[in-house]
Design an enzyme around this catalytic site. Structure first.
Site, mmCIF file in Angstrom:
data_model
loop_
_atom_site.group_PDB
_atom_site.id
_atom_site.type_symbol
_atom_site.label_atom_id
_atom_site.label_comp_id
_atom_site.label_asym_id
_atom_site.label_seq_id
_atom_site.Cartn_x
_atom_site.Cartn_y
_atom_site.Cartn_z
ATOM 1 N N GLU A 98 12.791 -51.153 4.344
ATOM 2 C CA GLU A 98 11.872 -52.109 4.965
ATOM 3 C C GLU A 98 12.089 -53.521 4.428
ATOM 4 O O GLU A 98 12.393 -53.699 3.250
ATOM 5 C CB GLU A 98 10.420 -51.712 4.649
ATOM 6 N N CYS A 111 10.505 -60.493 1.913
ATOM 7 C CA CYS A 111 10.342 -59.438 0.914
ATOM 8 C C CYS A 111 11.425 -58.391 1.165
ATOM 9 O O CYS A 111 11.469 -57.791 2.249
ATOM 10 C CB CYS A 111 8.945 -58.827 1.056
ATOM 11 N N CYS A 118 12.272 -44.593 -4.464
ATOM 12 C CA CYS A 118 12.035 -45.107 -5.821
ATOM 13 C C CYS A 118 11.771 -43.934 -6.753
ATOM 14 O O CYS A 118 11.178 -42.935 -6.359
ATOM 15 C CB CYS A 118 10.827 -46.048 -5.800
ATOM 16 N N CYS A 122 4.840 -44.474 -9.306
ATOM 17 C CA CYS A 122 3.499 -45.091 -9.356
ATOM 18 C C CYS A 122 2.595 -44.364 -8.355
ATOM 19 O O CYS A 122 2.980 -44.165 -7.199
ATOM 20 C CB CYS A 122 3.569 -46.588 -9.026
ATOM 21 N N CYS A 125 1.666 -45.881 -4.788
ATOM 22 C CA CYS A 125 2.740 -46.528 -4.026
ATOM 23 C C CYS A 125 3.435 -45.552 -3.073
ATOM 24 O O CYS A 125 3.874 -44.479 -3.483
ATOM 25 C CB CYS A 125 3.742 -47.134 -4.996
ATOM 26 N N CYS A 338 3.677 -50.786 1.598
ATOM 27 C CA CYS A 338 5.119 -50.799 1.373
ATOM 28 C C CYS A 338 5.699 -49.386 1.252
ATOM 29 O O CYS A 338 5.256 -48.583 0.447
ATOM 30 C CB CYS A 338 5.380 -51.565 0.087
HETATM 31 N N1 SAH Z 1 9.084 -51.635 -8.165
HETATM 32 C C1 SAH Z 1 8.661 -52.997 -8.238
HETATM 33 C C2 SAH Z 1 8.664 -53.717 -6.911
HETATM 34 C C3 SAH Z 1 8.195 -53.001 -5.688
HETATM 35 S S1 SAH Z 1 6.474 -52.752 -5.444
HETATM 36 C C4 SAH Z 1 7.309 -53.085 -8.928
HETATM 37 O O1 SAH Z 1 6.743 -52.050 -9.250
HETATM 38 O O2 SAH Z 1 6.854 -54.170 -9.208
HETATM 39 C C5 SAH Z 1 5.800 -54.351 -5.185
HETATM 40 C C6 SAH Z 1 4.365 -54.497 -5.656
HETATM 41 O O3 SAH Z 1 3.461 -53.784 -4.788
HETATM 42 C C7 SAH Z 1 4.126 -53.945 -7.056
HETATM 43 O O4 SAH Z 1 3.284 -54.789 -7.766
HETATM 44 C C8 SAH Z 1 3.449 -52.627 -6.750
HETATM 45 O O5 SAH Z 1 2.761 -52.126 -7.848
HETATM 46 C C9 SAH Z 1 2.584 -53.004 -5.565
HETATM 47 N N2 SAH Z 1 2.087 -51.885 -4.764
HETATM 48 C C10 SAH Z 1 2.695 -50.742 -4.446
HETATM 49 N N3 SAH Z 1 1.899 -49.964 -3.693
HETATM 50 C C11 SAH Z 1 0.762 -50.642 -3.524
HETATM 51 C C12 SAH Z 1 -0.455 -50.363 -2.841
HETATM 52 N N4 SAH Z 1 -0.661 -49.216 -2.198
HETATM 53 N N5 SAH Z 1 -1.415 -51.310 -2.875
HETATM 54 C C13 SAH Z 1 -1.238 -52.480 -3.529
HETATM 55 N N6 SAH Z 1 -0.114 -52.784 -4.197
HETATM 56 C C14 SAH Z 1 0.873 -51.888 -4.193
#
Ligand code: SAH
Length: 347
Positions: A98, A111, A118, A122, A125, A338
């Site tokens: 994406e 972006c 990944c 997390c 995510c 995302c």
């Molecule tokens: N792996 C990297 C970059 C990709 S995620 C990182 O962890 O920073 C980009 C951002 O979106 C990160 O801050 C991540 O924690 C956040 N993110 C992911 N899923 C999310 C969600 N459901 N709601 C809000 N932020 C989210």
């Protein structure tokens, strides 16, 4: 077609120096490499036949040795509220990623994804749910920019590495991408217009600091105690908050760039006054900024939040002297968190 692409050299992942070496090996003059470089990274052609200042025979030879990777638009979702466009791109091997184009006052920002899936796990995510497939090559990160500019007709002025994947888990290709992107004879984007977001791979933060690119480091903090952070971010078991903040301080001292801390607010998990106080203590005296994001609901998880809670938390932080903002929501009508779009497409 796909197998051919794999046998050939991925020309968009080469540095100018590497391209020069390859061109010399083909028995051509060095300056030809610069001409090709400009076709690729200034005019952004997708085909050797368009390189009109090269002989037909040389162009033919080039297409035998090299491939110019491209992406297919599998889906394009345009917001009716603002000018955000979310692209689902199909890679040459059939995987999907994406890319999101956003309009701000200062111009267009893109972006980009850095991996297919990944490994970081997390909990909130969507990118991580189906696991990790592979790293993107430098060219596959770069062509998200080139294809989106072509498709939209817009000139992108800043890039955030915040799409699918963990950029510091694909360090070599990401830094190669940054070097190509900022080459003065090529696309020539200032690295001061780039933000890289990481969940906190500490040794790579040191390596990035030593490269002194001048880009903004965004750190996905999301919690202020190791117990809470490990609950939602498994990477914290490997590199804890203390180690992470020490690495951030090193980045700051090396580059002079303030750190941006991302804080995805989740109701009942990380939104208390105690958490706000701990956060202010953690980053006190540090040139930094906290970006609060009400967690995006994803269908596999129960986490929720709202703009109202985010503003409440922001006020708590501001009262404690912390520089904090709530991230503007763009494209809320097309908002699949995302990684969600890719999941829906591939499953
Ligand atoms: N792996 C990297 C970059 C990709 S995620 C990182 O962890 O920073 C980009 C951002 O979106 C990160 O801050 C991540 O924690 C956040 N993110 C992911 N899923 C999310 C969600 N459901 N709601 C809000 N932020 C989210």
């Amino acid at each position: 077609m796909t197998e051919n692409i794999q046998e050939k050299i991925d020309i968009l992942s080469l540095s100018l120096k590497e391209l020069e070496e390859s061109i010399l090996q083909l028995g051509e003059k060095r300056f030809r490499a610069k001409q090709i470089w400009q076709w690729l990274h200034v005019k952004k052609v997708r085909n050797f036949d368009e390189m009109s200042n090269l002989s037909a025979q040389f162009r033919c030879e080039l297409s035998d040795v090299f491939c110019i990777k491209s992406l297919i638009v599998a889906k394009r979702l345009a917001s009716n509220i603002d000018n955000t466009v979310k692209y689902l791109y199909k890679l040459p091997d059939g995987n999907h990623i994406e890319t999101v184009l956003m309009e701000y006052n200062h111009g267009y920002s893109l972006c980009v994804s850095t991996q297919v899936g990944c490994k970081m796990g997390c909990r909130f995510c969507a990118s991580t749910i189906a696991g990790y497939k592979r790293n993107l090559s430098a060219s596959e990160i770069l062509i998200q920019l080139y294809e989106t500019e072509r498709d939209s007709g817009k000139k992108v002025s800043s890039i955030v590495l915040m799409g699918i994947g963990e950029p510091l888990d694909n360090f070599e290709n990401v830094t190669r991408f940054l070097d190509i992107l900022s080459d003065k004879d090529g696309n020539n984007m200032s690295l001061r217009h780039i933000s890289l977001s990481t969940c906190g791979i500490v040794p790579k933060i040191y390596e990035l600091a030593d490269k002194n690119y001048g880009l903004t480091l965004s750190v996905s903090l999301h919690a202020t105690t190791d117990e809470k952070r490990s609950e939602i971010m498994p990477v914290n078991d490997k590199y804890n908050i203390n180690e992470l903040i020490t690495a951030c301080k090193y980045y700051l001292s090396k580059t002079g760039r303030r750190i941006s801390f991302e804080y995805a607010l989740i109701d009942g998990v990380n939104d208390t006054i105690e958490q706000a106080k701990l956060l202010s203590k953690l980053i006190r005296g540090m040139q930094s900024h906290v970006n609060i994001i009400p967690v995006n609901k994803i269908k596999e998880r129960e986490f929720t939040s709202s703009r109202k809670s985010a503003i409440r938390f922001q006020n708590l932080l501001t009262g404690l002297g912390v520089n904090a903002t709530v991230r503007r929501t763009l494209g809320s009508d097309i908002d699949a968190a995302c990684g969600q779009l890719r999941r829906e497409y591939e499953v």
